[in-house]
Design a protein around this motif. Structure first.
Motif, PDB file in Angstrom:
ATOM      1  N   LYS A 183     -60.491 -32.374 -84.181  1.00 56.26           N
ATOM      2  CA  LYS A 183     -59.767 -33.505 -83.597  1.00 56.26           C
ATOM      3  C   LYS A 183     -58.385 -33.028 -83.141  1.00 56.26           C
ATOM      4  CE  LYS A 183     -57.782 -37.922 -85.133  1.00 56.26           C
ATOM      5  NZ  LYS A 183     -57.475 -38.693 -86.360  1.00 56.26           N
TER       6      LYS A 183
ATOM      7  N   TYR B  88     -54.471 -41.371 -84.710  1.00 64.98           N
ATOM      8  CA  TYR B  88     -55.513 -42.211 -84.102  1.00 64.98           C
ATOM      9  C   TYR B  88     -56.828 -41.931 -84.795  1.00 64.98           C
ATOM     10  CZ  TYR B  88     -57.076 -38.069 -81.421  1.00 64.98           C
ATOM     11  OH  TYR B  88     -57.546 -36.836 -81.049  1.00 64.98           O
ATOM     12  N   THR B  89     -57.815 -42.791 -84.546  1.00 67.01           N
ATOM     13  CA  THR B  89     -59.127 -42.614 -85.160  1.00 67.01           C
ATOM     14  C   THR B  89     -60.064 -41.951 -84.166  1.00 67.01           C
ATOM     15  OG1 THR B  89     -58.752 -44.651 -86.362  1.00 67.01           O
ATOM     16  CG2 THR B  89     -61.021 -43.842 -86.305  1.00 67.01           C
ATOM     17  N   ASN B  90     -60.749 -40.913 -84.627  1.00 66.13           N
ATOM     18  CA  ASN B  90     -61.804 -40.303 -83.813  1.00 66.13           C
ATOM     19  C   ASN B  90     -63.124 -40.828 -84.369  1.00 66.13           C
ATOM     20  OD1 ASN B  90     -63.794 -38.687 -82.719  1.00 66.13           O
ATOM     21  ND2 ASN B  90     -62.603 -36.816 -82.841  1.00 66.13           N
ATOM     22  N   THR B  91     -63.774 -41.683 -83.598  1.00 69.52           N
ATOM     23  CA  THR B  91     -64.972 -42.380 -84.104  1.00 69.52           C
ATOM     24  C   THR B  91     -66.165 -41.450 -84.287  1.00 69.52           C
ATOM     25  OG1 THR B  91     -65.470 -43.004 -81.844  1.00 69.52           O
ATOM     26  CG2 THR B  91     -64.338 -44.643 -83.192  1.00 69.52           C
ATOM     27  N   LEU B  92     -66.097 -40.247 -83.718  1.00 67.17           N
ATOM     28  CA  LEU B  92     -67.236 -39.321 -83.841  1.00 67.17           C
ATOM     29  C   LEU B  92     -67.164 -38.466 -85.101  1.00 67.17           C
ATOM     30  CD1 LEU B  92     -67.737 -38.047 -80.199  1.00 67.17           C
ATOM     31  CD2 LEU B  92     -69.063 -39.756 -81.440  1.00 67.17           C
ATOM     32  N   GLU B  93     -66.025 -38.518 -85.792  1.00 69.54           N
ATOM     33  CA  GLU B  93     -65.788 -37.613 -86.904  1.00 69.54           C
ATOM     34  C   GLU B  93     -66.911 -37.623 -87.948  1.00 69.54           C
ATOM     35  OE1 GLU B  93     -61.435 -36.556 -87.822  1.00 69.54           O
ATOM     36  OE2 GLU B  93     -62.088 -37.911 -89.407  1.00 69.54           O
ATOM     37  N   GLY B  94     -67.457 -38.796 -88.227  1.00 73.79           N
ATOM     38  CA  GLY B  94     -68.534 -38.911 -89.219  1.00 73.79           C
ATOM     39  C   GLY B  94     -69.800 -38.169 -88.822  1.00 73.79           C
ATOM     40  N   TRP B  95     -69.895 -37.787 -87.563  1.00 75.47           N
ATOM     41  CA  TRP B  95     -71.051 -37.012 -87.093  1.00 75.47           C
ATOM     42  C   TRP B  95     -70.802 -35.509 -87.167  1.00 75.47           C
ATOM     43  CZ3 TRP B  95     -75.200 -39.801 -86.949  1.00 75.47           C
ATOM     44  CH2 TRP B  95     -75.095 -41.167 -86.686  1.00 75.47           C
TER      45      TRP B  95
END
Ligand code: GTP
Ligand code: MG
Length: 148
Positions: free
Chosen positions: A31, A138-145
């Motif tokens: 990120k 900020y939030t990276n929404t893909l991080e959980g992948w």
């Protein structure tokens, strides 16, 4: 989460490798939390490379690093420091494996395109030196992948 300081050196900027280097970190799953193009002063670079003061190549290193703008970045993710170093390859491109940034694009130790922090402690120092204004939250929404 671990953060590392990655910097495209003046030769990497001049040779048009900025996009490629950013793409490698993005695609690996890191990120981006800070990014800027800077013409560094010699005083600033002497602080960045303070550990190497006294080495015979130090004056040449500072001159090289001040010879044009650099791209300063902070990347965050799992084992960011160690993985960043692996992605860069060995300091001397003679020993850098193909597939690494230096192993793909560099030939000489004094023109090795990219910097990466060598330990979590130096990463923290370098991030504070290059980004005294702080990082971007900020939030990276893909991080959980990318990691559990
Ligand atoms: P950085 O990511 O730039 O910090 O490189 P590194 O951690 O792989 O190596 P190190 O910190 O030991 O050295 C910093 C930089 O100094 C290297 O990336 C080279 O550009 C330069 N350097 C190191 N050793 C030599 C050398 O023997 N000769 C020359 N000309 N440059 C060197
Ligand atoms: Mg180093």
């Amino acid at each position: 989460k671990e953060q590392t300081y990655i910097m495209v050196k003046p030769d990497g900027v001049q040779r048009g490798l900025v996009g490629d280097i950013i793409a490698r970190f993005e695609k690996r799953g890191f990120k981006l939390v800070a990014l800027k193009l800077v013409q560094a002063t010699t005083e600033h670079l002497e602080k960045h490379y303070a550990d190497l003061k006294g080495k015979p190549f130090f004056p040449g290193l500072i001159k090289y690093m001040a010879s044009g703008p650099v791209v300063a970045m902070v990347w965050e993710g799992l084992d960011a420091v160690k993985t960043g170093r692996v992605m860069l390859g060995a300091t001397n491109p003679l020993a850098s494996a193909p597939g690494t940034i230096r192993g793909d694009y560099a030939l000489a130790v004094g023109r090795n395109i990219c910097h990466g922090s060598d330990a979590v402690e130096s990463a923290q120092k370098e991030i504070a030196l290059w980004f005294p204004e702080g990082l971007v939250q900020y939030t990276n929404t893909l991080e959980g992948w990318v990691f559990e």
